[in-house]
Design a protein around this motif. Structure first.
Motif, PDB file in Angstrom:
ATOM      1  N   THR A 166       0.846  -1.197   0.000  1.00 29.03           N
ATOM      2  CA  THR A 166       0.000   0.000   0.000  1.00 29.03           C
ATOM      3  C   THR A 166       0.887   1.255   0.000  1.00 29.03           C
ATOM      4  N   THR A 167       2.052   1.148   0.641  1.00 31.52           N
ATOM      5  CA  THR A 167       2.957   2.312   0.677  1.00 31.52           C
ATOM      6  C   THR A 167       3.524   2.624  -0.706  1.00 31.52           C
ATOM      7  N   THR A 168       3.794   1.621  -1.508  1.00 28.38           N
ATOM      8  CA  THR A 168       4.411   1.906  -2.811  1.00 28.38           C
ATOM      9  C   THR A 168       3.373   2.231  -3.894  1.00 28.38           C
ATOM     10  N   MET A 169       2.092   2.088  -3.557  1.00 29.26           N
ATOM     11  CA  MET A 169       1.064   2.534  -4.507  1.00 29.26           C
ATOM     12  C   MET A 169       1.228   4.038  -4.763  1.00 29.26           C
ATOM     13  N   ALA A 170       1.632   4.763  -3.731  1.00 29.20           N
ATOM     14  CA  ALA A 170       1.852   6.212  -3.888  1.00 29.20           C
ATOM     15  C   ALA A 170       3.003   6.461  -4.867  1.00 29.20           C
ATOM     16  N   ASN A 171       4.014   5.625  -4.795  1.00 27.48           N
ATOM     17  CA  ASN A 171       5.139   5.766  -5.739  1.00 27.48           C
ATOM     18  C   ASN A 171       4.690   5.465  -7.159  1.00 27.48           C
ATOM     19  N   MET A 172       3.767   4.516  -7.269  1.00 21.87           N
ATOM     20  CA  MET A 172       3.241   4.181  -8.594  1.00 21.87           C
ATOM     21  C   MET A 172       2.539   5.404  -9.195  1.00 21.87           C
ATOM     22  N   GLU A 173       1.785   6.089  -8.363  1.00 21.36           N
ATOM     23  CA  GLU A 173       1.070   7.290  -8.824  1.00 21.36           C
ATOM     24  C   GLU A 173       2.073   8.320  -9.370  1.00 21.36           C
TER      25      GLU A 173
END
Ligand code: B1M
Length: 224
Positions: A166-173
């Protein structure tokens, strides 16, 4: 060995992190065949590679995730399970990669920065390759600059991003934003367990697939 029991044993080997017969871990399976031998045997006995995945390997990793959530196992055990899963996947690779000549285009894939999970990404790469695409696998922990540089070097390539945290979903964005800013016409596919359709829309990606098959199907529209 009976087909069902090979799948059960293969699932157990992955769940418990038994890589191959020679590996000393876990002690209770010393001398027993591991994921390597069991996957090989299952294929030789005619089991379908997709059944190995859906009936043994993926459920085994889900059980690993479950046990990790319940604090019954810790990162080292998760790592051994991943190693065992990879040992099994080596035997599946030729089946997914065979088929079409690689002429449909170039597919650049990577797990987003901050994220080291690569099993799902590897499966997607393997199956898309089997669908006739040339693959550039950038590995794990990939930042926007690496994606953008690779797109610039491969005009017209389609990009796939994977994230498991869930933390790296922000990086994906952030990565999708930077890709679209630099190469607005690049198609970006996203996937990974914590994602969904809404998230895909929110971050401006072109397509979300919960599994490799969906990615392969989506990519068919680009076929030359
Ligand atoms: Co981690 N991990 N992990 N882990 N790990 C999860 C993801 C977790 C759900 C476990 C849990 O708590 N139940 C949890 C995430 C929680 C969250 O964010 N909501 C978690 C955590 C917390 C962590 C750490 C933070 C643990 C820690 O250090 N305290 C840490 C983070 C490290 C990092 O990345 N920075 C960590 C580390 C690791 C290992 C390194 C030990 C190892 C990964 C080894 C490796 O990949 N080489 C690991 C593992 C093995 C898992 C679980 C158990 C299994 C992941 C996996 O391979 N699944 C996982 C629990 C789980 O998934 N049930 C867990 C099998 C694989 C086939 O499925 O990757 O989902 P998946 O891919 C699927 C689809 O998602 C889809 O297709 C695939 C096939 O169906 N897909 C796409 C994936 N990418 C796609 C891209 C597409 C399309 C489809 O298009 C481009």
């Amino acid at each position: 060995m009976h087909m069902d029991s090979i799948l059960v044993k293969l699932g157990e080997a992955v769940e418990l992190g038994k890589v191959d017969q020679g590996s000393p871990y876990p002690p209770q399976l010393k001398g027993q065949p591991g994921a390597d031998e069991l996957a090989k045997q299952a294929i030789e006995e005619g089991l379908k590679p997709t059944d190995l995945l859906t009936e043994a390997l993926v459920p085994a990793m889900d059980r690993v995730g479950q046990k990790f959530s319940e604090n019954k196992i810790f990162v080292p055990q998760m790592l051994m399970a991943a190693k065992a899963m990879k040992a099994a996947m080596i035997h599946l690779k030729p089946y997914f990669q065979s088929g079409d000549v690689k002429t449909k285009g170039t597919f650049i894939i990577g797990t987003v920065k901050g994220d080291l999970h690569d099993i799902g990404k590897n499966l997607v790469a393997m199956m898309v390759e089997g669908g006739g695409w040339s693959i550039i696998d950038l590995g794990v922990d990939v930042n926007e600059d690496t994606f953008n540089r690779t797109i610039a070097e491969n005009p017209g390539a389609v990009v796939g991003l994977s994230a498991l945290l869930t933390t790296t979903m922000a990086n994906m964005e952030e990565i999708v934003r930077e890709i679209k800013a630099a190469h607005s016409d690049t198609t970006v596919l996203v996937g990974g367990a914590p994602l969904n359709e809404d998230f895909c829309k929110k971050i401006g990606a072109d397509f979300y697939s919960p599994n490799p098959r969906g990615a392969v199907e989506y990519l068919k529209q680009f076929a030359a």
